[in-house]
Design an enzyme around this catalytic site. Sequence first.
Site, PDB file in Angstrom:
ATOM      1  N   HIS A  33       1.628  -1.038  -0.427  1.00 25.02           N
ATOM      2  CA  HIS A  33       0.066   0.365  -0.428  1.00 25.02           C
ATOM      3  C   HIS A  33       0.878   1.069  -0.157  1.00 25.02           C
ATOM      4  CE1 HIS A  33      -3.248   1.929   1.103  1.00 25.02           C
ATOM      5  NE2 HIS A  33      -2.548   3.485   1.675  1.00 25.02           N
ATOM      6  N   GLU A  34       1.829   1.516   0.521  1.00 25.26           N
ATOM      7  CA  GLU A  34       2.341   2.580   1.170  1.00 25.26           C
ATOM      8  C   GLU A  34       3.218   2.375  -0.085  1.00 25.26           C
ATOM      9  OE1 GLU A  34       1.454   5.027   3.284  1.00 25.26           O
ATOM     10  OE2 GLU A  34       0.621   3.572   4.096  1.00 25.26           O
ATOM     11  N   HIS A  37       1.889   4.507  -2.566  1.00 22.14           N
ATOM     12  CA  HIS A  37       1.989   5.839  -2.516  1.00 22.14           C
ATOM     13  C   HIS A  37       3.615   6.465  -2.812  1.00 22.14           C
ATOM     14  CE1 HIS A  37      -1.830   6.202  -0.594  1.00 22.14           C
ATOM     15  NE2 HIS A  37      -1.266   5.514   0.133  1.00 22.14           N
TER      16      HIS A  37
END
Length: 380
Positions: A33-34, A37
């Site tokens: 997920h990170e 980003h």
Amino acid sequence: MNEILHAVFGTEGFVLGTLVPFLFVLTVVVFVHEMGHYLVGRWCGIGVKVFSIGFGPELFGFNDSHGTRWKLCAIPLGGYVKFVGDMNATSSQPSSEEIELLTDAERKVAFHTQPVWKRAATVVAGPLFNFLLTIAVFAVLFTAYGRPVMEPMVAEVTADSPAAQAGILPGDRFVSVDGSKVQTFADVQRRVSGRGGDAITFVMLRGGKEITVTATPRLMEQEDALGNKVKVAVIGVVNNQEFGQPRLITYSPAGALAAAVEETGHIIQGTGQFLQRFVVGREDKCQLGGPIKIAKMSGQAAKLGFDWLVQLVALLSVGIGILNLLPIPPLDGGHLLFYGVEAVIRRPVSERMMEMGYRAGLLLVLGFMGFVFWNDLFGC
């Protein structure tokens, strides 16, 4: 003493049997997920100050050539990417005074000085990467193991069940469920399991002719593959080897990818449907759990094999992706909501409105976290 040590550190004990699988599952999902980003942010020319797995005190870390601090922290219940210009881990809008403190070089690569499309792309990349992780997992599993399926046949009908009341008979074949064609018995189960209390129209093939019936599934407590008690909507039909004619579908890599995309879409749809029904009180509150339930499921999956643990990663990844897209600050969906408004009115949302939104959203998020923790510890 030896029994205590074995219970804690043995392969069936807490550390290796539960804690390690839980950290594996959560770390993979959070990292992907990170990383979404981070990668899209960097692609958009945004500077990154910190990439953290976990919160709290740093256990260890290093600085890369771009000046980003990569670190692992003591509380492994999440993670964050902190961009240049962020004043906290939630990337909330800094005040004008805080922006003034940035140097000219920092202002050029600061998150909040970028065009709204770059900010939106960076934010949506986190949940998107969660969905891509699920697709990748299923694609590998389908390529390696194929997928067992059964024909959508009725071998038995439970007495006084919704199916019996609707007139469904042994030997019938499901053609469609609420207008959606079905190819396998799993297709029928998928379209029924989340529809407890809803009247569903079934088209059945009987003696070469199609007939239409309506049945309302009832919630029934069952045991899932990991041994958990779950409530699933059923109509009371059973398949078997004779009628279902089980077979294994094998895939080429391209076919496995297409099947993985389809399967991930079904999971996203089912999760969204569950959340909608949960909000209006039509789902059992015990279906939602927090870190303790995830840890328990991780241990159960690990006992069944690494492939089961990877499947849990895929399912949790979808859940994290969907939850982060909810339009609630400080979640990713809350940021996207503000960016959408900004794109429409052609100016940033006022600091006062954003502050009010973040406070209200934070209360909602904390309330939800408290709710799932209560379910884990006392409620269910």
